[in-house]
Design an enzyme around this catalytic site. Structure first.
Site, PDB file in Angstrom:
ATOM      1  CG  ASP A 164      -1.679 -10.340  52.151  1.00 24.85           C
ATOM      2  OD1 ASP A 164      -0.957 -10.080  53.137  1.00 24.85           O
ATOM      3  OD2 ASP A 164      -1.247 -10.880  51.121  1.00 24.85           O
ATOM      4  CG  PHE A 211       3.119  -9.584  45.896  1.00 27.60           C
ATOM      5  CD1 PHE A 211       3.771 -10.217  44.835  1.00 27.60           C
ATOM      6  CD2 PHE A 211       3.510  -9.923  47.186  1.00 27.60           C
ATOM      7  CE1 PHE A 211       4.785 -11.138  45.061  1.00 27.60           C
ATOM      8  CE2 PHE A 211       4.520 -10.842  47.424  1.00 27.60           C
ATOM      9  CZ  PHE A 211       5.157 -11.447  46.359  1.00 27.60           C
ATOM     10  CE  LYS A 269       7.048  -9.433  53.051  1.00 24.37           C
ATOM     11  NZ  LYS A 269       5.967  -9.321  52.093  1.00 24.37           N
TER      12      LYS A 269
HETATM   13  C1  LIG Z   1       5.552 -10.462  51.222  1.00 27.14           C
HETATM   14  C2  LIG Z   1       4.095 -10.607  51.019  1.00 27.14           C
HETATM   15  C3  LIG Z   1       3.494 -11.887  50.907  1.00 27.14           C
HETATM   16  C4  LIG Z   1       4.291 -13.161  50.838  1.00 27.14           C
HETATM   17  O1  LIG Z   1       5.103 -13.383  51.934  1.00 27.14           O
HETATM   18  P1  LIG Z   1       6.308 -14.455  51.839  1.00 27.14           P
HETATM   19  O2  LIG Z   1       6.790 -14.561  53.255  1.00 27.14           O
HETATM   20  O3  LIG Z   1       7.320 -13.871  50.904  1.00 27.14           O
HETATM   21  O4  LIG Z   1       5.738 -15.721  51.315  1.00 27.14           O
HETATM   22  C5  LIG Z   1       2.114 -11.941  50.792  1.00 27.14           C
HETATM   23  N1  LIG Z   1       1.375 -10.830  50.783  1.00 27.14           N
HETATM   24  C6  LIG Z   1       1.901  -9.596  50.880  1.00 27.14           C
HETATM   25  C7  LIG Z   1       1.013  -8.394  50.875  1.00 27.14           C
HETATM   26  C8  LIG Z   1       3.287  -9.440  50.985  1.00 27.14           C
HETATM   27  O5  LIG Z   1       3.822  -8.214  51.042  1.00 27.14           O
END
Ligand SMILES: *Cc1c(COP(=O)(O)O)cnc(C)c1O
Length: 410
Positions: free
Chosen positions: A237, A152, A266
């Site tokens: 990520d 994700f 985040k």
């Molecule tokens: C939440 C998340 C994203 C995307 O972040 P947004 O601010 O919603 O675009 C990308 N990678 C990971 C691992 C995430 O948990």
């Protein structure tokens, strides 16, 4: 004249009214729990009917510092009254200290500031491709990025194009080429997939949305070695795993490695504002020149001031160490729950999950049971409940969470 005072509590819309209105006007791309929140403080949130809940989702780990942290709030209010947005056409006095503090904290050399997590991922893909053509010497248009199944990384078209989740990608194509998918946690498959045109490997250190999937020990270390050997960029990520969630500042530290590009978002703002960043510990970022990438809001003074405060409280208030200690305690108590429905408990720090047996009736039902007990959690896929409270959780609150799970699962 309307003689109803809209601020009069007797005429405030109740949760049922607000849920109906949402359904009437809103795109139906979410199926939230039927709880309408109006206030948050620390680990707690309150709904419009005055019920209090312990938040075990933390907005998908965006409020690691707890809801409405007073020091982040003060920084936001102060900055909002002074200067909010200049665009990068001009300089602002918050950007340089934000860069410096973030680099000092994470041991990075360069920062590319963006807003959402998905934008950080998109930016890293652009940087990695450009590096591939201009430094590695990949023939133009041939760059490949290796990604993991069940990843994700966000919701843009390029990103969902390399998702393996049919719900995320179905009917959103055609998609960008240049991505190759391998099973997560399989070092041999990763090695086989890296070819001469591979510019990057993009991984989550722990797959959050897939259900808190921790790769086998040594996997990330091997990914690091392979990228170094084969001259590819390792992109981690850490948008969900980073900033203390797993009990370390960055989850890569659990395997003692360093990515070439690290993505954070985040909790970078403690939930106040969308702030994300691409961190670089190599010369990779230098492939970007003026005009080649940008964002109107990226690096704005309000975002920088908020992020500076969010990073400061994370370290000043010992939240990362607390996540490690309380996470281990909560993990142990969840593991000691004897309920037939539980298939597995896993996690690291305060990034935890309880997976139920498929025949147990589904995670959604358990989340509704937890809601009735004053605990908000969200299912991920059909059978897994993620537990990711703010990192300021106390021992007592951790024990209380485990008790509620035990009761709800029985
Ligand atoms: C939440 C998340 C994203 C995307 O972040 P947004 O601010 O919603 O675009 C990308 N990678 C990971 C691992 C995430 O948990």
């Amino acid at each position: 004249m309307n003689d109803i005072d809209p601020m009069d509590f007797r005429h405030r819309p109740g949760s049922a009214d607000l849920i109906a209105l949402e359904g009437l006007y809103g795109a139906k791309n979410y199926k939230p729990l039927d709880v309408v929140l109006t206030r948050g403080q620390g680990v707690f949130v309150w709904d419009v009917d005055g019920n209090r809940y312990l938040d075990c989702l933390s907005a998908y780990s965006a409020v690691n510092q707890g809801h409405c942290h007073p020091k982040i709030l003060a920084a936001m209010v102060e900055q909002a009254g002074r200067l909010t947005l200049t665009s990068r056409a001009f300089r602002n006095d918050q950007l340089a200290p934000f860069y410096e503090e973030l680099c000092a904290l994470t041991g990075s050399h360069k920062v590319l500031p963006m807003n959402s997590g998905a934008e950080a991922v998109e930016s890293a893909i652009k940087v990695a491709r450009k590096w591939g053509y201009e430094v590695k010497g990949v023939p133009d248009g041939q760059a490949e990025i290796v990604v993991a199944a069940d990843n994700f990384h966000g919701r843009t078209v390029a990103i969902v194009g390399f998702s393996t989740d049919p719900t995320s990608r179905g009917h959103f194509g055609p998609f960008a080429p240049g991505f190759r998918t391998v099973p997560y946690g399989d070092a041999a498959a990763l090695e086989a997939a890296i070819g001469p045109n591979t510019v990057a490997v993009l991984l989550e250190p722990i797959q959050g949305e897939a259900g808190v999937i921790i790769p086998p020990p040594g996997y990330l270390k091997r990914a690091r070695e392979l990228c170094t050997e084969k001259n590819a960029i390792l992109i981690l990520d850490e948008i969900q795993t980073g900033l203390g969630r797993t009990g370390k500042l960055l989850a890569e530290a659990h395997e003692g490695i360093e990515a070439d590009l690290t993505l954070i978002g985040k909790a970078l703002s403690g939930g106040f504002y969308p702030v994300s960043a691409v961190l670089s510990n190599s010369e990779v970022m230098d492939v970007l020149h003026p005009g080649e990438h940008g964002s109107t809001f990226g690096g704005n003074p309000l975002a920088c001031a908020v992020a500076r405060a969010a990073l400061r409280v994370l370290t000043d208030e010992g939240m990362i160490e607390n996540a490690a200690r309380i996470g281990a305690r909560l993990h142990a108590s969840l593991e000691s729950i004897r309920a037939d429905s539980v298939k597995a408990v896993r996690g690291r720090g305060l990034m935890l999950a309880v997976e139920l047996h498929p025949e147990a009736g589904g995670a959604r039902r358990v989340c509704e049971g937890l809601q009735a007990r004053g605990l908000l959690a969200k299912e991920t896929h059909a059978n897994t409940i993620r537990i990711a409270p703010p990192l300021i959780l106390t021992d007592h609150q951790a024990d209380w969470i485990a008790e509620q799970f035990e009761a709800a699962l029985r």
